[in-house]
Write an enzyme that holds these catalytic residues in place. Structure first.
Site, PDB file in Angstrom:
ATOM      1  CB  SER A 150      -2.027   1.493  16.120  1.00 51.28           C
ATOM      2  OG  SER A 150      -2.855   1.175  15.029  1.00 51.28           O
ATOM      3  CG  ASP A 226       1.910   1.637   9.418  1.00 49.45           C
ATOM      4  OD1 ASP A 226       1.038   0.824   9.055  1.00 49.45           O
ATOM      5  OD2 ASP A 226       1.963   2.140  10.553  1.00 49.45           O
ATOM      6  CG  HIS A 259       1.066  -0.545  12.300  1.00 46.74           C
ATOM      7  ND1 HIS A 259       0.860   0.817  12.331  1.00 46.74           N
ATOM      8  CD2 HIS A 259       0.084  -1.081  13.094  1.00 46.74           C
ATOM      9  CE1 HIS A 259      -0.191   1.088  13.102  1.00 46.74           C
ATOM     10  NE2 HIS A 259      -0.673  -0.038  13.590  1.00 46.74           N
TER      11      HIS A 259
END
EC number: 3.1.2.12
Lengths: 280, 280
Positions: A150, A226, A259
């Protein structure tokens, strides 16, 4: 450097360490897994180093506890270093939001007050922490790879694109690919770097590729489930930038993954294998 | 049963679920990993089930996040169920100590006030939760194995020794092998079961073996650097009980490993492989 803890794991040692950082002006914590210290390596032999940069709200601990990297690192003989995501401490300026201030350093050197005194994660990771690793661990600094998740995927891609000679291998899990084009990035870079968007380009993987930076190749995994994919991560922008520039890239959309560390851990061993191949 | 969360991981689904337990009189939380739901299993096929019982202070979450079991469960096609270690909630009696009350159910049915109304983890795991698992998951309840850590290793060994026909495979990580002979056990069983030590024997793996209980075999891993080894875990008592009774046992002292999930995760895949072999 002071050692906070060591635990034997997968035949190696998982350590957590602190040191006084001149760059951030704070004590910084990081974890290092060193495989097979007393094993079949020749005495004095050094191992390649894989950096894992973490995402928003994380410290070194998230990937250390939940990343499931040690089996593959032990198998391939790779050291894994997991830094924190920002300076910490009561004296460090902060913001109430989860996506700015502590836990959200974005791997930049801030130029704006009040952040610029402490938020120097770029120089911390480009200059200061590598020297600490080289001094205290059996690390072959001529063989470094980098990955992250991320915000840390953004950090990994941009650090590698700015200095391809340092890294033999680059990958990312669900990276922010273009801070110029997402709310997380716009907020963070405005706050840390200021309103001049031209200055952001060295912190934007897509812009760096557009501006001519190149890597031998890169690996990205991104879950299709995600919740940040559409609004923040925008993997397609990286696919387009790579295609347009002729930048070789393996970008895989992973059906049904989200995620979380359940996603990261599922593909961690593959990433480490991919790095190990290029670090041998 | 209500589903709190599901995350795709290693091709399967890691879920966390709650249900109203009649045994404990509370809402209970547990996690279940089901590998490869949409994969190459025949439609309607059922998978073997491995129970993981956790240690003092833990919930379902510790092993779910840090146990590193999903890769091996996916590889071998094994469902893993991780229950909580006690009833929870404001209405449940508790003790300030970490080793008694909430988080420390010891896998017994309490007979003493004020614990006996809620602390019924034995019946919860012997009767109630298996029925929930059988109803809601593709679980072949004719093929169950059990393992656990510390207090949960005690739970796994004693549940299997009391009912060998239920479990085809039994293992433990750093188990409490004899509550009759350690401070944790003496405190918990006095509190939950009362002062009559004869009544404790069905909750003591060594005593059960002395009293004639037998398993086809069992696997135990114990770290030599485990700070609880000498005062609480006393692995040698199990070695001696097995040797004396002719109980086949593979008890491995693992050099340098401690009591943490760094130890558990290092040997998890081997344990799952060992169970899978017996559950096929």
């Amino acid at each position: 450097m002071e050692t906070v803890s060591t635990n034997k794991a997968f035949g190696g040692v998982q350590g957590v360490h602190t040191h006084a950082s001149a760059e951030t002006g704070t004590e910084m914590t990081f974890s290092v897994f060193v495989p097979d210290v007393a094993g079949d390596r020749a005495p004095g032999a050094k191992l390649p180093v894989l950096w894992f940069l973490s995402g928003l709200t994380c410290t070194h601990a998230n990937v250390t506890e939940k990343g499931e990297f040690r089996r593959a690192c032990a198998e391939h003989g790779v050291i894994l270093v997991a830094p924190d995501t920002s300076p910490r401490g009561d004296e460090v300026p902060d913001d109430e939001a989860y996506d700015f201030g502590k836990g959200a350093g974005f791997y930049v050197d801030a130029t704006e007050a009040p952040w610029k005194a402490n938020f120097r994660m770029r120089s911390y990771l480009e200059i200061e922490l590598p020297a600490v690793i080289a001094e205290h661990f059996p690390a072959d600094m001529a063989r470094q790879g980098i990955t992250g998740h991320s915000m840390g995927g953004h950090g990994a891609l941009t650090m590698a694109l700015r200095d391809p000679s340092r890294f033999r291998s680059v990958s990312a899990f669900a990276p922010i690919v273009s801070p110029l084009n997402c709310p997380w990035g716009e907020k963070a870079l405005t706050g840390y770097i200021g309103a001049d968007r031209a200055a952001w380009r060295e912190y934007d993987a897509c812009a760096l590729i557009e501006d001519g930076a190149r890597l031998p190749d890169l690996l990205v995994d991104q879950g299709t489930a995600d919740g940040f994919l559409e609004g923040q991560l925008k993997t397609h922008l990286l696919e387009e930038a790579c295609a347009k520039a002729g930048q070789p890239a393996t970008i895989r959309m992973q059906e049904g993954y989200d995620h979380s560390y359940y996603f990261i851990s599922s593909f961690m061993a593959e990433h480490i294998g991919w790095h190990a191949e290029r670090l041998k």
